[in-house]
Design a protein around this motif. Structure first.
Motif, short mmCIF file in Angstrom:
data_model
loop_
_atom_site.label_atom_id
_atom_site.label_comp_id
_atom_site.label_asym_id
_atom_site.label_seq_id
_atom_site.Cartn_x
_atom_site.Cartn_y
_atom_site.Cartn_z
N ASN A 113 0.77 -1.20 0.07
CA ASN A 113 0.01 -0.02 -0.03
C ASN A 113 0.84 1.10 -0.11
O ASN A 113 0.16 2.47 -0.53
CB ASN A 113 -1.14 0.11 1.10
N ILE A 114 1.99 1.05 0.62
CA ILE A 114 2.92 2.37 0.55
C ILE A 114 4.47 2.06 -0.11
O ILE A 114 5.14 2.03 0.77
CB ILE A 114 3.12 2.84 2.03
N ASP A 165 2.83 12.51 7.81
CA ASP A 165 3.17 12.34 8.90
C ASP A 165 4.73 11.55 9.34
O ASP A 165 5.23 10.87 8.25
CB ASP A 165 2.26 11.30 9.69
N LEU A 212 6.56 5.20 11.89
CA LEU A 212 5.77 4.39 11.76
C LEU A 212 5.46 2.99 12.53
O LEU A 212 6.47 2.82 13.10
CB LEU A 212 5.99 3.46 10.32
N ASP A 213 4.24 2.87 13.02
CA ASP A 213 4.23 1.65 13.89
C ASP A 213 4.43 0.30 12.88
O ASP A 213 4.44 0.26 11.81
CB ASP A 213 2.73 1.58 14.57
N GLU A 215 2.41 -2.13 12.03
CA GLU A 215 1.43 -2.50 11.04
C GLU A 215 1.53 -1.78 9.86
O GLU A 215 1.54 -2.05 8.73
CB GLU A 215 -0.06 -2.33 11.56
N GLN A 216 2.08 -0.19 10.03
CA GLN A 216 2.30 0.62 9.10
C GLN A 216 3.30 0.30 7.96
O GLN A 216 3.35 0.12 6.96
CB GLN A 216 2.10 2.22 9.34
N ARG A 217 4.35 -0.25 8.79
CA ARG A 217 5.56 -0.31 8.17
C ARG A 217 5.55 -1.69 7.28
O ARG A 217 6.30 -1.95 6.32
CB ARG A 217 6.64 -0.64 9.37
N GLN A 219 3.37 -2.27 5.44
CA GLN A 219 2.71 -1.96 4.12
C GLN A 219 3.65 -1.08 3.20
O GLN A 219 3.30 -0.81 2.17
CB GLN A 219 1.45 -0.96 4.41
#
Length: 292
Positions: A113-114, A165, A212-213, A215-217, A219
């Motif tokens: 996603n990212i 962010d 990033l947390d 879960e975000q990482r 992605q």
């Protein structure tokens, strides 16, 4: 027509100059009418360009954009030597000969996603091509580009209106083209340019990733092009955060179609090294296979 000594996807074209714009620090944006190349070019593709009829040796140049419908490609280059100095004098309507498109591309689908796009210097154009390709994919892909240069950027940076962010407030400069596409970007340099992060691209990328947390990482995946020391640092960054990473290598090359083997690099798979050609086996490789 296809070049007789290469795969049938590499074409020889006499390409007319459509636009040729002088930019800062001896950089130029060149738009060429090259319909066969434009139709087949993919993010990571490059051309092997004959800069002038008096110079038989070609120069490899990354494709920054390609429009198959209109039949043009954009090349961003910097004058560095006799060939590019002569090329810089080409005007609208002049013709240059090229081989293209060459090379294996970046991943084309199934993105996380990212996607984090990291480009340095002449490694910026492939990141632009990849970003534009990602825009056309279905799904919720939200690329973020970190671009660095130690000479003035080949565009006029402007303050970004897209908030990211985890980025220092003072790092607000962006690439207008990406911004206009809705893609967040931030610029880095150690030259004190207004709005740029003071440091290397990997410094800013690490700062962002650290915020990033978990879960975000998960992605995030990394794509990068630039000088070899920068790519080595990007590969180390990807390993540090356990992220997949593809890199597009920059290498001197003579033929660019796999015949001379002058651009070989060691590639490591399953503990064994093999020599592969950057031109046709690359230029895109898995980062941990060229920087283990």
């Amino acid at each position: 027509m296809p070049h007789p000594h290469t795969r049938d996807t590499i074409f020889v074209e006499d390409a007319a100059v459509l636009q040729h714009q002088a930019l800062a620090a001896g950089q130029y944006l060149l738009r060429l009418a090259a319909p066969a190349t434009a139709e087949r070019a993919l993010p990571g593709s490059f051309i092997h360009l004959r800069c002038h009829e008096d110079l038989p040796m070609r120069r490899p140049m990354s494709i920054m954009r390609a429009d198959p419908g209109a039949g043009w490609i954009d090349i961003l280059y910097k004058v560095h030597g006799q060939g590019t100095d002569k090329l810089a004098r080409a005007g609208n309507g002049d013709t240059v000969n090229l081989l293209g498109p060459i090379g294996n591309p970046f991943k084309l689908r199934g993105y996380r996603n990212i996607p984090l796009l990291i480009g340095g210097g002449v490694g910026i154009p492939p990141m632009v091509f990849l970003a534009e390709h990602m825009l056309k994919q279905a799904g919720t892909v939200t690329p973020f580009a970190v671009l660095g240069s130690e000479i003035p950027f080949p565009f006029n940076p402007r303050p970004s209106g897209i908030m990211v962010d985890g980025i220092p407030d003072a790092a607000i400069a962006c690439m207008p083209l990406l911004e206009d596409w809705g893609i967040a970007s931030r610029l880095t340099s150690r030259q004190g340019y207004a709005g740029c992060y003071d440091g290397f691209v990997t410094d800013l990328a690490r700062h962002w990733l650290s915020g990033l947390d978990q879960e975000q990482r998960q992605q995030v995946e990394i794509f990068s092009c630039g000088p070899t020391p920068m790519l080595r640092a990007v590969a180390a960054l990807a390993a540090e955060f356990s992220l997949p990473c593809q890199v597009s290598l920059e290498e001197y090359m003579a033929c660019a179609v796999g015949g001379c083997a002058g651009c070989t690099v060691p590639v490591y798979k399953n503990g064994a090294a093999s020599m592969q050609r950057v031109c046709v086996d690359g230029p895109v490789f898995q980062a941990d296979e060229v920087f283990p």
